[in-house]
Design an enzyme around this catalytic site. Structure first.
Site, PDB file in Angstrom:
ATOM      1  N   GLY A  15       0.810  -1.209   0.000  1.00 13.87           N
ATOM      2  CA  GLY A  15       0.000   0.000   0.000  1.00 13.87           C
ATOM      3  C   GLY A  15       0.842   1.258   0.000  1.00 13.87           C
ATOM      4  N   SER A  16       0.384   2.256   0.726  1.00 12.50           N
ATOM      5  CA  SER A  16       1.001   3.571   0.650  1.00 12.50           C
ATOM      6  C   SER A  16       2.387   3.662   1.286  1.00 12.50           C
ATOM      7  CB  SER A  16       0.078   4.604   1.286  1.00 12.50           C
ATOM      8  OG  SER A  16      -1.101   4.751   0.520  1.00 12.50           O
ATOM      9  N   THR A  17       2.817   2.641   2.032  1.00 12.89           N
ATOM     10  CA  THR A  17       4.193   2.680   2.540  1.00 12.89           C
ATOM     11  C   THR A  17       5.191   2.675   1.381  1.00 12.89           C
ATOM     12  OG1 THR A  17       4.273   0.262   2.783  1.00 12.89           O
ATOM     13  CG2 THR A  17       3.597   1.550   4.718  1.00 12.89           C
ATOM     14  N   PHE A  18       4.770   2.105   0.236  1.00 14.83           N
ATOM     15  CA  PHE A  18       5.656   2.061  -0.934  1.00 14.83           C
ATOM     16  C   PHE A  18       5.870   3.456  -1.526  1.00 14.83           C
ATOM     17  CE2 PHE A  18       6.666   1.260  -5.449  1.00 14.83           C
ATOM     18  CZ  PHE A  18       7.752   0.399  -5.290  1.00 14.83           C
ATOM     19  N   LYS A  19       5.040   4.414  -1.161  1.00 17.51           N
ATOM     20  CA  LYS A  19       5.206   5.773  -1.672  1.00 17.51           C
ATOM     21  C   LYS A  19       6.561   6.361  -1.293  1.00 17.51           C
ATOM     22  CE  LYS A  19       0.216   6.643  -1.741  1.00 17.51           C
ATOM     23  NZ  LYS A  19      -0.930   7.282  -1.063  1.00 17.51           N
TER      24      LYS A  19
END
Length: 483
Positions: A213-217
């Site tokens: 999810g958004s941790t990959f941002k």
């Protein structure tokens, strides 16, 4: 001698010769294979003829050996706080192949490692005294993670960014390795553990890759800054809200419709977790540049040994632009383990340098002499520039202080983090995965953490990285800093 007797004699000699050849072949060529065969009972008898060496946490053995009451196996493995350390130790079983550290260091722990033999052992053929495995695990951090995860299904990893030492590796629900050690009772426990739908034998800390999810941002942000596509974390981006990727008519929307995500800076986009910004950045960079950055952090490494072989975290290939946009927010076919996302935060916290993570510090012989030192030989690599790392640290602090990660705040410590809520199932029909990755610094101490909650009893509307994963990360970071 008549002809019939002569022929019979020759035939008998050929049979004897064939038997001699076969015996020689078995003795000198098949002998080792037979000795190593898993069904050779003598191997188990030899392994458990004496107490095994131990796996040690902070100077205390978390394994042991107990005398059996009968049978031809004199000893069996025992565990102290087995459920707490199962994701680290694995199990050594009289019935099944050993796993985790028990499996990797089986020869050292049972005394058959060639490094343990003295000259006299070689001459006499005596089995050497077993060695010991000293881990990097901090019992306080391990316990904090285990208790904070509680009855949630998930995994958590903590790393010292400067040394690469893994301070905690926890997977829940866990299991008691002692239930698998005795050959007489292991079969029933094995069937029950494998039939359990929660899969307690799965090591979710190291070997359960799921969409991050958004941790990959954070990875996409690092790629954009290193590439120069964005000049700083505070520069405005060209990111319409909502953003529609080329080749599709479906816009990439944000969880919070009122968030200031239109043309937002990376700092603001991380603070509010703006999908439009990072989807657009991934497309503008192109999948190859995003993949290159992801691989610097450790994605697509199928030989990630800590020394347990971690499951490969994946950034995919051959995507079209809509798929690339989804990959920019940690969806489509992007997967990561908690170990991998902890490595991302560790590299950022360490000024852009990733030190190879490891959860064994040294292995020793029975007398305590060091055979191998992993702390002194941990490799390191500059993943991103110190300037990029400092900017991302600052933006991650904004997430915790004023953004979506407020549940990770720790009084007296500098904390930065990133939340993630990854979709699960077709059209997000199943309960999402909750993620949080972070770092904390105080009084010269540092720690990087990643937490993944795969399933909990929380209502679907309450599932979020901040709500479920951040409190676990906070507990771990606080335990690491309170030394």
């Amino acid at each position: 001698m008549n002809k019939t007797i002569r022929r019979a004699s020759v035939f008998a000699l050929l049979l004897v010769f064939a038997l001699l050849v076969r015996a020689t072949w078995v003795q000198y060529y098949d002998g080792q294979a037979l000795a190593d065969d898993k069904d050779n009972r003598r191997n188990a008898i030899q392994t458990y003829a004496e107490p095994l060496g131990n796996i040690i946490v902070a100077g205390r053995a978390v394994t042991g050996s107990a005398r059996t009451s009968g049978g031809d196996l004199a000893y069996k493995r025992t565990y102290t706080d087995g459920r707490l350390y199962a994701a680290v130790t694995g199990y050594a079983s009289q019935a099944y192949a050993p796993t985790q550290l028990e499996g990797i260091y089986a020869d050292l722990l049972n005394g058959t490692d060639s490094r343990l033999k003295t000259v006299m052992d070689t001459v006499t053929g005596k089995r050497a005294d077993p060695g010991n495995v000293l881990t990097t695990i901090d019992p306080d951090v391990q316990k904090a993670a285990y208790e904070a995860l509680g009855d949630k299904k998930g995994g958590a990893v903590a790393i010292d960014p400067k040394t690469g030492r893994i301070l905690a590796a926890v997977s829940t629900p866990s299991y008691d390795p002692s239930s698998l050690t005795d050959a007489n009772t292991a079969g029933k426990a094995w069937k029950e553990l494998n039939a359990d739908p929660d899969k307690p034998l799965t090591n979710r800390a190291l070997r359960q890759p799921l969409p991050p999810g958004s941790t990959f941002k954070l990875v996409v942000a690092a790629a954009a800054l290193e590439d120069g596509l964005v000049s700083s974390v505070d520069a405005r981006t060209d990111s319409p809200n909502p953003y529609t990727a080329p080749g599709t008519t479906r816009p990439l929307t944000n969880e919070n419709p009122s968030a200031p995500c239109g043309n937002a800076s990376i700092r603001v986009a991380l603070q509010y977790s703006c999908n439009n910004v990072f989807g657009k950045l991934a497309v503008d960079l192109g999948q190859d540049k995003v993949r290159a950055m992801a691989e610097k952090f450790g994605f697509n490494d199928d030989e990630q040994d800590v020394p347990v072989r971690a499951y490969t975290s994946v950034y995919p290939k051959d995507m079209d632009k809509p798929q690339t946009a989804l990959s920019g927010i940690g969806q489509f076919d992007v997967t990561a383990t908690p170990l991998q996302m902890a490595m991302v935060s560790a590299a950022i916290a360490n000024g852009g340098t990733l030190v190879s993570p490891h959860m064994v510090s040294t292995v020793t012989d029975g007398g305590g002499d060091v055979l191998q030192n992993y702390d002194d030989n941990a490799g390191s690599e500059e993943i991103i520039s110190s300037s990029t790392a400092e900017q991302l640290q600052s933006a991650m602090r904004t997430v915790v202080e004023d953004g979506t990660g407020t549940n990770a705040r720790i009084d007296g410590a500098t904390v930065g983090g990133k939340t993630g809520t990854a979709q699960h199932g077709e059209n997000n029909s199943k309960t999402p995965y909750a993620w949080f990755t972070s770092y904390a610094k105080a009084d010269g101490k540092e720690v990087a953490v990643a937490v993944m909650v795969e399933q909990s009893d929380a209502a679907r509307s309450e599932v979020s990285g901040n709500g479920l994963a951040a409190p676990v990360a906070k507990a771990m970071m606080k335990a690491a800093l309170d030394k």
